[in-house]
Design an enzyme around this catalytic site. Structure first.
Site, PDB file in Angstrom:
ATOM      1  N   ASN A   1      11.012  -5.048   9.449  1.00  7.82           N
ATOM      2  CA  ASN A   1      12.068  -4.626   8.518  1.00  7.82           C
ATOM      3  C   ASN A   1      13.294  -4.180   9.305  1.00  7.82           C
ATOM      4  O   ASN A   1      13.281  -4.180  10.530  1.00  7.82           O
ATOM      5  CB  ASN A   1      11.554  -3.533   7.575  1.00  7.82           C
TER       6      ASN A   1
ATOM      7  N   ALA B   1       9.775   6.831   9.853  1.00  6.47           N
ATOM      8  CA  ALA B   1       9.514   5.408  10.111  1.00  6.47           C
ATOM      9  C   ALA B   1       9.451   4.597   8.820  1.00  6.47           C
ATOM     10  O   ALA B   1       8.999   5.084   7.784  1.00  6.47           O
ATOM     11  CB  ALA B   1       8.208   5.252  10.877  1.00  6.47           C
TER      12      ALA B   1
ATOM     13  N   LYS C   1      -1.501 -20.067  17.099  1.00  4.87           N
ATOM     14  CA  LYS C   1      -0.227 -20.249  16.401  1.00  4.87           C
ATOM     15  C   LYS C   1      -0.409 -21.206  15.221  1.00  4.87           C
ATOM     16  O   LYS C   1      -1.034 -22.261  15.367  1.00  4.87           O
ATOM     17  CB  LYS C   1       0.785 -20.831  17.385  1.00  4.87           C
TER      18      LYS C   1
ATOM     19  N   ASP D   1      -1.555   4.686   4.658  1.00  3.22           N
ATOM     20  CA  ASP D   1      -0.324   5.455   4.412  1.00  3.22           C
ATOM     21  C   ASP D   1      -0.395   6.698   5.302  1.00  3.22           C
ATOM     22  O   ASP D   1      -1.134   7.652   5.014  1.00  3.22           O
ATOM     23  CB  ASP D   1      -0.226   5.832   2.924  1.00  3.22           C
TER      24      ASP D   1
ATOM     25  N   PHE E   1      10.334  10.494   4.125  1.00  4.36           N
ATOM     26  CA  PHE E   1      11.588   9.896   3.698  1.00  4.36           C
ATOM     27  C   PHE E   1      11.259   8.921   2.571  1.00  4.36           C
ATOM     28  O   PHE E   1      10.199   8.294   2.596  1.00  4.36           O
ATOM     29  CB  PHE E   1      12.258   9.131   4.849  1.00  4.36           C
TER      30      PHE E   1
HETATM   31  N1  CTP Z   1       4.947   5.931   5.096  1.00  9.36           N
HETATM   32  C1  CTP Z   1       3.864   6.065   5.926  1.00  9.36           C
HETATM   33  N2  CTP Z   1       2.926   5.077   5.970  1.00  9.36           N
HETATM   34  C2  CTP Z   1       3.039   3.968   5.209  1.00  9.36           C
HETATM   35  C3  CTP Z   1       4.166   3.834   4.359  1.00  9.36           C
HETATM   36  C4  CTP Z   1       5.102   4.833   4.325  1.00  9.36           C
HETATM   37  O1  CTP Z   1       3.753   7.062   6.632  1.00  9.36           O
HETATM   38  N3  CTP Z   1       2.136   3.033   5.267  1.00  9.36           N
HETATM   39  C5  CTP Z   1       5.918   7.037   5.004  1.00  9.36           C
HETATM   40  C6  CTP Z   1       7.305   6.699   5.502  1.00  9.36           C
HETATM   41  O2  CTP Z   1       7.438   7.006   6.885  1.00  9.36           O
HETATM   42  C7  CTP Z   1       8.175   7.583   4.643  1.00  9.36           C
HETATM   43  C8  CTP Z   1       7.398   7.685   3.335  1.00  9.36           C
HETATM   44  O3  CTP Z   1       6.060   7.343   3.654  1.00  9.36           O
HETATM   45  O4  CTP Z   1       8.266   8.884   5.154  1.00  9.36           O
HETATM   46  C9  CTP Z   1       7.897   6.803   2.225  1.00  9.36           C
HETATM   47  O5  CTP Z   1       8.049   5.485   2.685  1.00  9.36           O
HETATM   48  P1  CTP Z   1       8.678   4.390   1.722  1.00  9.36           P
HETATM   49  O6  CTP Z   1       8.735   3.098   2.485  1.00  9.36           O
HETATM   50  O7  CTP Z   1       9.929   4.918   1.108  1.00  9.36           O
HETATM   51  O8  CTP Z   1       7.649   4.310   0.540  1.00  9.36           O
HETATM   52  P2  CTP Z   1       6.267   3.641   0.392  1.00  9.36           P
HETATM   53  O9  CTP Z   1       5.212   4.632   0.688  1.00  9.36           O
HETATM   54  O10 CTP Z   1       6.225   2.399   1.204  1.00  9.36           O
HETATM   55  O11 CTP Z   1       6.255   3.323  -1.154  1.00  9.36           O
HETATM   56  P3  CTP Z   1       7.075   2.193  -1.958  1.00  9.36           P
HETATM   57  O12 CTP Z   1       6.769   0.903  -1.258  1.00  9.36           O
HETATM   58  O13 CTP Z   1       6.515   2.291  -3.327  1.00  9.36           O
HETATM   59  O14 CTP Z   1       8.527   2.559  -1.915  1.00  9.36           O
END
Ligand code: CTP
Length: 417
Positions: A215, A279, A292, A309, A328
């Site tokens: 990303n 992150a 590959k 998560d 975040f």
């Molecule tokens: N985060 C994390 N581990 C993951 C996904 C997210 O620790 N697998 C943390 C990010 O570092 C951030 C927070 O969770 O602090 C929210 O991340 P975000 O990308 O905004 O949300 P998601 O949990 O991915 O949810 P959604 O896809 O529904 O927005």
């Protein structure tokens, strides 16, 4: 959220360099931040910029002469030095830097510097040969070890027609460095003996030996937070996905690639007093193919598998949960509503909401240097103005320090255990 410069008394010392013509820009920027700026110009500086121009722009008389009979000159240098919250020497000529390094006090500017106990920021500007000269570098080294802050000059074409390092730093960067210096003073040692974990950047989820899912996260916000925490005296473990950011001085950096590696690194870094998850972790990974994928065959089966998560896991820990856990929320729509849901679902203490879609109010949070955030806690919502990611980091660290200081159940430090 007001700037660290709001209402602060700045003394701008302008010494003899052609870059003195940039003083008006510096004064304007400080005034825009609501700082109370006064100027002191040396004899050399006054050849390039008139005291009258400086007085008009700053709105205050300009200090110039040690022996001015119109003022209480015998104590003037003491008063100027005492009244300033911070002293900026911009531009600082090679001669003035040499005077500072040797403790000379033969005009008003050098006397004020010697009498000062407020923080000092020096922005040198000179010909590139003078800048590289061992005498100049020796003087700078000595001043740095005395605790004087510097903002290095930039490279580029010079007034003398040559090209090299020696141009005065960008006025915007001088303002930012001053703000950091004041913030550092305010936050100084406020998080001493505390351990923080910060995650930053994207994760890369490999598909086969050459391809991956990623990303646009730059890691800028996380690195700025790690730096600001370290400067406040905290021990910082920065767990970074693949980004091109320099490691802030004194920060322990652990490089990872995937979400699973990031989670392992966070677990390994515990215990911590606080954890800040900036992150942009990939929510899914693939079943990795060691070979590959080749075209000409049927399209590969890219079934997605959900990643752990990390924020939620750490927030819900029964043991070793950090005292303050901050997540975040990167959202493209319904920013506050979604961020509030994340606060509940993930079990953290604060969620910092930012939009990944730019609009006329603020650019996208992804990649750029600026961001507009809202901090959502279980008690309230704070909406912050558009700021650079470095400014956000400084203000956030102040807020974190207040949280640790005010909490009734103030836990003893992890490090000192
Ligand atoms: N985060 C994390 N581990 C993951 C996904 C997210 O620790 N697998 C943390 C990010 O570092 C951030 C927070 O969770 O602090 C929210 O991340 P975000 O990308 O905004 O949300 P998601 O949990 O991915 O949810 P959604 O896809 O529904 O927005």
């Amino acid at each position: 959220m007001s700037s660290f410069l709001n209402g602060k008394r700045i003394l701008l010392v302008i010494s003899g360099s052609i870059a003195a013509i940039k003083a008006p820009d510096i004064i304007r920027l400080f005034r825009r931040k609501k700082a109370d700026i006064r100027c002191l110009v040396t004899k050399g500086g006054a050849h390039f910029i008139t005291p009258l121009a400086l007085a008009s722009l700053s709105g205050h008389p300009v200090a110039q002469d040690m022996w001015d009979e119109s003022e209480e000159s015998s104590i003037r240098h003491i008063r100027l030095a005492r009244e300033a919250d911070v002293i900026i020497v911009a531009p600082a000529s090679a001669d003035f830097i040499s005077k500072m390094a040797n403790g000379l006090a033969n005009d008003l500017a050098s006397t004020v510097i010697l009498a000062a106990d407020s923080p000092i920021l020096v922005a040198p500007a000179m010909n590139h040969r003078m800048w590289h000269h061992s005498a100049t570098q020796r003087n700078i080294h000595r001043l740095k070890s005395d605790g004087i802050a510097f903002i290095d000059p930039e490279a580029g074409p010079m007034a003398c027609g040559e090209t090299g390092i020696g141009r005065l730093a960008d006025p915007e960067d001088i303002i930012l460095s001053t703000e950091s210096l004041l913030a550092r003073e305010e936050n100084h040692q406020s998080l001493k003996n505390r351990h923080f974990i910060v995650t930053a950047g994207p994760t890369y989820e490999p598909i086969d030996p050459v391809r991956y899912l990623a990303n646009r996260s730059s890691g800028k916000q996380g690195f700025a937070i790690a730096e600001a925490l370290q400067k406040s005296g905290a021990k910082v473990t920065l767990i970074a996905g693949p980004v091109y950011q320099a490691t802030p001085d004194g920060v322990d950096r652990v490089n990872v690639e995937t979400a699973i590696e990031m989670e392992e690194a966070v677990e390994a870094a515990l215990p911590a007093d606080g954890a800040i998850f900036t992150a942009a972790v990939a929510d899914w990974r693939f079943r990795y193919s060691p070979y590959k994928y080749k075209k000409g065959r049927s399209a590969p089966d890219l079934t997605l598998i959900e990643n752990p998560d990390i924020l939620s896991t750490i927030s819900h820990k029964k043991t070793d949960r950090p005292f303050l856990v901050i997540g975040f929320a990167a959202e493209s729509e319904d920013l506050l509503e979604n961020a509030k849901l994340k606060l509940q679902k993930k079990g953290c203490d604060w969620v910092i909401a930012n939009s990944v879609i730019g609009n006329e109010e603020a650019p996208s949070a992804m990649g750029g240097d600026y961001n507009k955030i809202s901090i959502i806690s279980h008690a309230d919502v704070e909406n912050w103005a558009l700021m650079s990611k470095k400014e956000i980091a400084l203000h956030l660290v102040s807020k974190i320090a207040d949280y640790f200081n005010l909490a009734n159940n103030f836990p003893s430090s992890i490090i000192s255990k």
